[in-house]
Write an enzyme that holds these catalytic residues in place. Structure first.
Site, PDB file in Angstrom:
ATOM      1  N   TRP A  50     -17.649  58.119 -25.718  1.00  0.00           N
ATOM      2  CA  TRP A  50     -18.590  58.352 -24.606  1.00  0.00           C
ATOM      3  C   TRP A  50     -19.759  59.195 -25.060  1.00  0.00           C
ATOM      4  O   TRP A  50     -20.905  58.924 -24.689  1.00  0.00           O
ATOM      5  CB  TRP A  50     -17.867  58.967 -23.407  1.00  0.00           C
ATOM      6  CG  TRP A  50     -16.774  58.066 -22.907  1.00  0.00           C
ATOM      7  CD1 TRP A  50     -15.434  58.334 -22.872  1.00  0.00           C
ATOM      8  CD2 TRP A  50     -16.917  56.719 -22.396  1.00  0.00           C
ATOM      9  NE1 TRP A  50     -14.756  57.242 -22.373  1.00  0.00           N
ATOM     10  CE2 TRP A  50     -15.620  56.258 -22.081  1.00  0.00           C
ATOM     11  CE3 TRP A  50     -18.008  55.875 -22.198  1.00  0.00           C
ATOM     12  CZ2 TRP A  50     -15.393  54.971 -21.563  1.00  0.00           C
ATOM     13  CZ3 TRP A  50     -17.782  54.603 -21.681  1.00  0.00           C
ATOM     14  CH2 TRP A  50     -16.485  54.170 -21.372  1.00  0.00           C
ATOM     15  N   LYS A  55     -11.988  58.297 -12.268  1.00  0.00           N
ATOM     16  CA  LYS A  55     -10.871  58.901 -12.985  1.00  0.00           C
ATOM     17  C   LYS A  55     -10.161  59.923 -12.100  1.00  0.00           C
ATOM     18  O   LYS A  55      -8.973  59.818 -11.853  1.00  0.00           O
ATOM     19  CB  LYS A  55     -11.340  59.589 -14.267  1.00  0.00           C
ATOM     20  CG  LYS A  55     -11.452  58.705 -15.506  1.00  0.00           C
ATOM     21  CD  LYS A  55     -12.580  57.741 -15.489  1.00  0.00           C
ATOM     22  CE  LYS A  55     -12.632  56.825 -16.676  1.00  0.00           C
ATOM     23  NZ  LYS A  55     -13.879  56.885 -17.410  1.00  0.00           N
ATOM     24  N   ASP A  94     -20.688  65.687 -19.371  1.00  0.00           N
ATOM     25  CA  ASP A  94     -19.990  64.538 -18.811  1.00  0.00           C
ATOM     26  C   ASP A  94     -18.572  65.018 -18.503  1.00  0.00           C
ATOM     27  O   ASP A  94     -17.806  65.317 -19.415  1.00  0.00           O
ATOM     28  CB  ASP A  94     -19.981  63.412 -19.862  1.00  0.00           C
ATOM     29  CG  ASP A  94     -19.239  62.160 -19.388  1.00  0.00           C
ATOM     30  OD1 ASP A  94     -18.640  62.178 -18.297  1.00  0.00           O
ATOM     31  OD2 ASP A  94     -19.259  61.159 -20.146  1.00  0.00           O
TER      32      ASP A  94
HETATM   33  C1  LIG Z   1     -14.894  56.381 -18.147  1.00  0.00           C
HETATM   34  C2  LIG Z   1     -15.865  57.314 -18.755  1.00  0.00           C
HETATM   35  C3  LIG Z   1     -17.240  57.012 -18.828  1.00  0.00           C
HETATM   36  C4  LIG Z   1     -17.803  55.697 -18.363  1.00  0.00           C
HETATM   37  O1  LIG Z   1     -17.886  55.657 -16.995  1.00  0.00           O
HETATM   38  P1  LIG Z   1     -18.564  54.417 -16.224  1.00  0.00           P
HETATM   39  O2  LIG Z   1     -18.543  54.931 -14.823  1.00  0.00           O
HETATM   40  O3  LIG Z   1     -17.685  53.239 -16.469  1.00  0.00           O
HETATM   41  O4  LIG Z   1     -19.929  54.229 -16.742  1.00  0.00           O
HETATM   42  C5  LIG Z   1     -18.086  57.962 -19.365  1.00  0.00           C
HETATM   43  N1  LIG Z   1     -17.631  59.135 -19.811  1.00  0.00           N
HETATM   44  C6  LIG Z   1     -16.319  59.459 -19.783  1.00  0.00           C
HETATM   45  C7  LIG Z   1     -15.868  60.779 -20.301  1.00  0.00           C
HETATM   46  C8  LIG Z   1     -15.404  58.554 -19.251  1.00  0.00           C
HETATM   47  O5  LIG Z   1     -14.101  58.868 -19.214  1.00  0.00           O
END
Ligand SMILES: *Cc1c(COP(=O)(O)O)cnc(C)c1O
Length: 372
Positions: free
Chosen positions: A114, A207, A183
């Protein structure tokens, strides 16, 4: 056993133990409330799916979700809570578009897939994206230490929890006046942290905060001042902050479910500290077992282990296949590692109960015992 786990487990008869990495399991009482309200929201005679995003009913949901986010994370008035579509992945682009400063580099810590994608987007936009620290040398199995802080950069971006590799920051780098951006897609609302060093926090809801379709973005006033005037309207953070995420139709249903999840954390679990305690108990149980034997091996370095995504390997890929197949039969789902790394992964987000993790550990023990 906590009360919320108890009430959930009693109803687990048909539901599997769900360790999906995302979208992932939601608290059962939230699903039941959705089921209850889906035909008639609060006596309105309409479903939440059928009402205007400008209606009083939706306004209340949106306000409640914002208030609960502020309260749970301890955000002061300098922060704005926004709901944006496009996933966490759109934030990889919106951040450099909105927050880079002409003539200054933008700094990133690379801790896996990511983070790599976030860096890629900054470069596509022509920004001077520097990788100031990385764990790529050891297949992203740890969180780098002594991350260099350069106050002349526009920001420092980190990924608080690395969903695929199963690593997580214990503490965040101290950046002083340099805005820290994170993030937090896979660990928001899982633990207490001091929000004040952060200029921006974002998290795809699917998540730990709700269903797919909405991304929570928390941004501080001083960073909003950087937003260039000439960006397309829906790509500017100020469009969301000035219109309370209602410039255009937001993902109403996803925000509604997020609000129910936040309410569950506050009122059923009893707040973020209790949530964190529950998460610690689950991860300690699983890592404790991993460390007590030598059939399964954890892949993340001990001091960098994630409390949300526990990654492990079996002695051979064939055994891993068997393990996943038998786990499925035993009603344990979602344990396959990310396709890019293989192995196994148990995602034990907020809504995964202690009992689910106990069931997993018992299954793991049985699987070994059967093979002598
Ligand atoms: C799942 C995830 C993403 C991607 O998320 P999307 O909503 O599918 O774009 C980005 N960063 C992390 C840490 C993730 O776990």
């Amino acid at each position: 056993m906590t009360a919320y786990a108890d009430s959930q487990e009693k109803k687990m008869t048909q539901r599997i133990y769900n360790f999906n990495p995302g979208p992932s399991t939601l608290p059962l009482i939230v699903l039941e409330q959705i089921k209850h309200e889906v035909l008639d929201f609060h006596g309105s005679g309409m479903s939440i799916l059928e009402i205007s995003h400008r209606s009083k009913e939706f306004e209340e949901i949106l306000n409640d979700a914002i208030t609960r986010t502020r309260h749970l994370l301890g955000l002061d008035d300098t922060y704005h809570v926004l709901f944006i579509q496009g996933g966490a992945s759109l934030q990889f682009s919106m951040i450099p578009m909105n927050l880079a400063v002409s003539g200054k580099p933008v700094d990133y810590v690379n801790t896996g897939t990511w983070a790599t994608k976030a860096i890629k987007e900054a470069r596509i936009l022509g920004k001077d994206a520097r990788v100031v620290a990385s764990s790529e040398d050891k297949e992203f199995t740890y969180i780098p230490e002594n991350i260099p802080i350069d106050p002349s950069a526009a920001y420092l971006h980190v990924t608080s929890n690395n969903t695929i590799r199963g690593t997580q920051y214990r503490s965040f780098p101290e950046t002083g006046a340099l805005p820290l951006l994170s993030d937090m897609s896979s660990d928001i609302f899982s633990r207490r942290f001091d929000p004040r060093p952060f200029g921006l926090i974002y998290a795809g809801a699917q998540k730990n905060a709700g269903p797919a379709g909405v991304t929570l973005v928390i941004i501080r006033d001083d960073l909003l001042e950087r937003v260039p005037r000439d960006l397309p309207t829906t790509l500017k953070y100020t469009t969301y902050s000035e219109n309370r995420s209602l410039y255009n139709t937001p993902p109403c249903f996803a925000i509604y479910v997020c609000d129910l999840v936040l309410k569950w954390i506050e009122e059923t679990v009893g707040g973020l500290d209790r949530m964190e305690t529950a998460n610690n108990q689950k991860s300690e149980l699983l890592y404790g077992y991993l460390d007590s034997q030598d059939f399964y091996s954890g892949t993340a370095r001990q001091d960098s282990r994630s409390r949300m995504n526990v990654t492990f390997r079996l002695p051979t890929p064939e055994l891993e296949q068997q393990f996943l197949a038998e786990a499925g039969t035993a009603r344990l789902g979602g344990l396959k590692g990310h396709r890019s790394v293989g192995g196994c992964r148990a995602s034990i987000y907020n809504a995964v109960t202690f009992e689910a993790v106990s069931a997993l550990v018992d299954f793991m023990k049985d699987f070994v015992a059967k093979r002598g």
